[in-house]
Design an enzyme around this catalytic site. Structure first.
Site, PDB file in Angstrom:
ATOM      1  N   GLU A   1      -4.018   7.030   8.108  1.00 13.90           N
ATOM      2  CA  GLU A   1      -4.753   7.848   7.137  1.00 13.90           C
ATOM      3  C   GLU A   1      -5.931   8.527   7.809  1.00 13.90           C
ATOM      4  OE1 GLU A   1      -4.002   5.571   2.877  1.00 13.90           O
ATOM      5  OE2 GLU A   1      -5.932   5.336   3.888  1.00 13.90           O
TER       6      GLU A   1
ATOM      7  N   ARG B   1      -6.763  -8.338  -9.498  1.00 12.18           N
ATOM      8  CA  ARG B   1      -7.417  -9.604  -9.830  1.00 12.18           C
ATOM      9  C   ARG B   1      -8.802  -9.318 -10.403  1.00 12.18           C
ATOM     10  NH1 ARG B   1     -11.047  -9.358  -5.691  1.00 12.18           N
ATOM     11  NH2 ARG B   1     -10.281  -8.632  -3.667  1.00 12.18           N
TER      12      ARG B   1
ATOM     13  N   LYS C   1       0.810  -1.219   0.000  1.00 10.68           N
ATOM     14  CA  LYS C   1       0.000   0.000   0.000  1.00 10.68           C
ATOM     15  C   LYS C   1       0.840   1.266   0.000  1.00 10.68           C
ATOM     16  CE  LYS C   1      -4.232  -1.858   2.096  1.00 10.68           C
ATOM     17  NZ  LYS C   1      -3.863  -3.266   2.117  1.00 10.68           N
TER      18      LYS C   1
END
Length: 495
Positions: free
Chosen positions: A200, A292, A116
């Site tokens: 965050e 995916r 990330k």
């Protein structure tokens, strides 16, 4: 060209891949654990190979065993589905080294998407807006506290190696942050053996809106519109729809351009999903790439007219995209309900066991991807998702009412399901108006509304049963009177 595909997965997604491969004349190889011996994907594939015990670690996550099957079966490609090894960059790289066509992004790109922090850095470089927070990994709880106070609470603690809603905590003060930091670290270590935390800003009343992205090996990239995925429990999606009620064409195009930039920033090939949070002020913030095929891909297929698995195979074969962005048009509205084997009133605890009987809904513009059949078993070893029920309509309300009909028609005996909750949600005024957010269930008290709906349904069923009993009784009284007037042995002449 791909001639035989091994599907490193199970359940409805394995069946979904098999369906397209059959249409394309491609042979399929299924793998199965002890638990899945009688599963439909085993019966429908061209070949099937046993790979181990029920535990995923000893079967569907066993890379060595799956590679052995690829080589012994003569498969020249592998489709990972979603979950299990689908976002394992080491596995994708191993396939590449063994000249096995991995139907998905490269291991290098997947590795970047899965980290990330690196992915966030790549997005910032490409000028794709991200959620305010730590510029890098947070080394300890004291640094996390400083950042949280700089950007103001509430904040999210996120494991870089998390996914599917795991490794995330929302905290509102210093004490909660200290406790949450330890919890997220433990969850991350338990899941993947290592930990790395970022901080965050937590955006209140946000929507979770994702874009389907697609890029071939020649650098051609497009987005295939958005999906609204805001209705969730424990950060995992329950109901998805497309288009989003708050995305107009100008916004779709603007954010779509960011999605194309995102795919280029990580050199992504094949199909994937760029996920965003939409703040209440309308701003979009990139959060991650799912490298995916997404669980909710069927609704995008319904509005685009494309077969995404075929598109994946074509890209893996090295073919260029057969269309440009301007060629893609949205048609109608589609909704997906994830039919989970869960007890809503026990905090969505899994419900497992035999399914003696099942009725799968059908009808115009109804699609149900499922592994269920009468006599099957919902296993405690795997995900609770049993089926993906999708409906399409020319209007949102047509799609919604078709979904309600399909939910009423869906009968699954033996396990608790999420179907009653979905009926309550789809009938709510908030859902009809498109007033969605990631805290939708809590914000609008959907569990309490479900309780009221079930009580009302019970009363209505009781009243209907009493009315039916009265009609039944009156009918037999009339037959008795009729027959008694014509014979002294009337009790033997009831018809």
């Amino acid at each position: 060209m791909i001639e035989k595909v091994l599907i490193a997965n199970r359940g409805e997604i394995a069946l979904r891949v098999i369906r397209t491969c059959k249409r394309l004349g491609i042979k399929t190889v299924a793998v199965y654990s002890d638990e899945d011996y009688d599963s439909l994907h085993v019966k429908q594939a061209t070949e099937a190979y046993h790979i181990g015990e029920a535990s995923p670690a000893k079967s569907y996550l066993n890379q060595e065993k799956i590679l052995e099957v690829i080589l012994s079966s003569g498969a020249d490609a592998i489709h990972p589905g979603y979950g299990f090894l689908s976002e394992n960059s080491d596995f994708a790289t191993t396939c590449e080294k063994n000249n096995i066509n991995f139907i998905g992004p490269s291991g290098k790109s997947m590795d970047l998407c899965g980290d990330k922090m690196q992915c966030k850095a790549a997005m910032l470089k490409a000028k794709v807006p991200t959620v305010p927070g730590s510029p890098g990994l947070v080394k300890d709880v004291e640094e996390a506290l400083k950042i949280a106070n700089d950007i103001d609470y509430p904040v999210m603690l996120k494991s870089v190696y998390g996914g599917g809603g795991r490794g995330i905590r929302i905290v509102t003060n210093d004490n909660e942050l200290r406790e949450g930091f330890e919890t997220v670290t433990s969850e991350s270590i338990s899941a993947v053996g290592k930990s790395a935390i970022i901080v965050e800003k937590f955006l209140e009343k946000t929507r979770h809106i994702e874009y389907q992205m697609c890029r071939d090996k020649h650098g051609n990239a497009v987005h295939i519109f958005e999906r609204e995925c805001s209705i969730q429990r424990r950060n995992q999606k329950l109901i998805e729809q497309t288009p989003s009620p708050v995305v107009d064409q100008e916004t779709r195009d603007r954010v779509g351009e960011l999605v194309v930039k995102a795919s280029e920033a990580v050199d992504y090939t094949n199909l994937g999903t760029a996920e965003f949070l939409r703040a209440d002020n309308g701003e979009f913030y990139f959060i991650e790439i799912n490298a995916r095929l997404q669980v909710e891909h069927p609704i995008s297929e319904m509005v685009s007219g494309l077969d995404f698995v075929k598109l994946q195979i074509d890209i893996a074969n090295g073919e260029p995209l057969p269309f440009k962005q301007k060629d893609l048009k949205m048609n109608g509205y589609a909704i997906e309900c994830r039919i989970n084997a869960e007890d809503t009133f026990l905090d969505f605890a899994p419900s497992t066991g035999p399914v003696p009987d099942v009725t799968i809904p059908s009808g115009p513009s109804v699609r149900c991807d499922t592994y269920l059949y009468p006599g099957c078993t919902v296993s405690p070893f795997y995900d609770s998702l049993m089926a993906k029920l999708c409906t399409w309509g020319q209007t949102f309300d047509e799609s919604r009412t078709r979904m309600l009909t399909a939910l009423n028609d869906f009968y699954i005996q033996g396990v608790e399901t999420s179907i009653p909750l979905y009926k309550t949600i789809l009938n709510s005024e908030e859902y009809k108006k498109g007033d969605l957010s990631t805290d939708f269930l809590k914000r609008y008290g959907m569990i309490d509304k479900l309780t009221e709906d079930l009580k009302k349904e019970k009363v209505e069923k009781s009243e209907a049963a009493i009315a039916a009993a009265i009609v039944h009784s009156e009918f037999f009284k009339s037959r008795i009177q009729k027959n008694s007037s014509s014979s002294s042995n009337w009790k033997y002449k009831l018809d």
